[in-house]
Design an enzyme around this catalytic site. Structure first.
Site, PDB file in Angstrom:
ATOM      1  N   SER A 151      -2.830   6.629   6.172  1.00  0.00           N
ATOM      2  CA  SER A 151      -2.132   5.792   6.680  1.00  0.00           C
ATOM      3  C   SER A 151      -3.233   5.389   7.956  1.00  0.00           C
ATOM      4  O   SER A 151      -3.376   6.188   8.842  1.00  0.00           O
ATOM      5  CB  SER A 151      -0.660   6.115   7.159  1.00  0.00           C
ATOM      6  OG  SER A 151      -0.297   5.179   8.019  1.00  0.00           O
ATOM      7  N   SER A 160       0.726  -1.329  -0.048  1.00  0.00           N
ATOM      8  CA  SER A 160      -0.011  -0.046   0.104  1.00  0.00           C
ATOM      9  C   SER A 160       0.933   1.196  -0.001  1.00  0.00           C
ATOM     10  O   SER A 160       2.197   1.198   0.017  1.00  0.00           O
ATOM     11  CB  SER A 160      -0.933   0.018   1.242  1.00  0.00           C
ATOM     12  OG  SER A 160      -0.183   0.351   2.352  1.00  0.00           O
ATOM     13  N   LYS A 173       5.403   0.490   9.214  1.00  0.00           N
ATOM     14  CA  LYS A 173       5.281   1.791   9.547  1.00  0.00           C
ATOM     15  C   LYS A 173       6.640   2.363  10.160  1.00  0.00           C
ATOM     16  O   LYS A 173       7.559   1.747  10.327  1.00  0.00           O
ATOM     17  CB  LYS A 173       4.172   2.045  10.509  1.00  0.00           C
ATOM     18  CG  LYS A 173       2.730   1.455  10.015  1.00  0.00           C
ATOM     19  CD  LYS A 173       2.024   2.047   8.917  1.00  0.00           C
ATOM     20  CE  LYS A 173       0.714   1.316   8.860  1.00  0.00           C
ATOM     21  NZ  LYS A 173       0.092   2.043   7.408  1.00  0.00           N
ATOM     22  N   SER A 201       0.905   3.760   2.196  1.00  0.00           N
ATOM     23  CA  SER A 201       1.106   4.511   3.448  1.00  0.00           C
ATOM     24  C   SER A 201       2.069   5.062   3.852  1.00  0.00           C
ATOM     25  O   SER A 201       2.301   5.687   4.811  1.00  0.00           O
ATOM     26  CB  SER A 201       0.267   3.483   4.580  1.00  0.00           C
ATOM     27  OG  SER A 201       1.333   2.412   5.016  1.00  0.00           O
TER      28      SER A 201
END
Length: 268
Positions: A232, A67, A124, A69
């Protein structure tokens, strides 16, 4: 099913077949007799599976970015390498730490098992370690009362979900030892309170309002956010990441079919 578990099962099955053959059947075969097909496959694949299993479990594991994010740091389609020992040596499958080597630091890009569904891996940036007070108000990040230094760095545009063209403001942000890029969308709210999970562990450590939040990171947990701050789903919404969910530190892009120049880039 977890890939590490699949490999472990394959390792056990091929190892057991090879062992049984060596203990009970090898001595009874003529020296020039061909190995049974199953035994031959087990003998051939066991060393390969063992080497890959040990490499992925204790040294380096590959992941693919699914993705946006972590834009602009990581692109959709990036294949990355994750260091499995920087944060301690862990037993595969159960992910239990057996040797304490180090701990995540603010600014590290980390892969972890999603707290709401540990079968899924997320990636992350660490913005809060145990004991930190993380504040995000009006799209400004503050750690322990000190606002992070951010510098405007032009714009960053990308094609988002539904083939929408997204225009963002790009900033250089200093977080710990990491100078990295983040992107913000001026037309998006700092946080969507309707999406915040009210039941995550240590929810009482967080105070939310219309312009952001403040969270005190509990012992043994970490606070994670994506570099694509307004697109996100991260600790702001589903809570802290426990140490037991850590997979490793992302450190290098090893392949991208659409952006070959990114191959070999280290992750800041």
């Amino acid at each position: 099913m977890d890939f590490a578990l699949i490999m472990f099962v394959a390792l056990v099955v091929t190892g057991v077949i090879w062992l049984i053959d060596s203990l009970f059947f090898k001595a009874k075969r003529a020296k020039d007799a061909k190995l049974p097909v199953l035994t031959e496959y087990a003998k051939s694949f066991f060393p390969v599976i063992l080497a890959v299993f040990l490499l992925r479990s204790f040294l380096v594991e590959p992941f693919k970015i699914p993705s946006g994010s972590m834009l602009p740091t990581l692109l959709v389609g990036d294949f990355i390498l994750v260091n499995k020992y920087d944060y301690g040596v862990r037993l595969p499958i159960v992910n239990k730490k057996i040797i304490d080597v180090g701990t995540p630091k603010n600014g590290d890009v980390m892969v972890f098992r999603y707290p709401l569904d540990p079968s899924m891996d997320y990636i992350k940036r660490v913005v809060g370690v145990p004991g930190d007070t993380v504040t995000y108000q009006d799209k400004r990040l503050t750690i322990n009362g000190k606002p992070l230094v951010t510098t405007p760095d032009g714009t960053y545009n990308y094609v988002g979900r539904g083939l929408n063209f997204v225009v963002t403001e790009q900033y250089a942000e200093q977080l710990g030892a990491h100078l990295h890029k983040i992107i913000l969308q001026s037309d998006r709210p700092t946080i969507d309170l309707s999406q915040v999970n009210s039941q995550f562990p240590y929810r009482e450590n967080c105070d939310y309002n219309d312009s952001g939040f403040t969270c005190k990171v509990p012992k043994g947990y970490y606070f994670m956010m994506g570099d694509n701050r307004d697109d996100s789903t991260d600790s702001r919404y589903w809570g802290f990441v426990p140490d037991r969910n850590i997979v490793g530190r992302a450190f290098m892009i090893w392949w991208n079919f659409d952006h070959l120049k990114r191959i070999g880039d280290f992750i800041k």
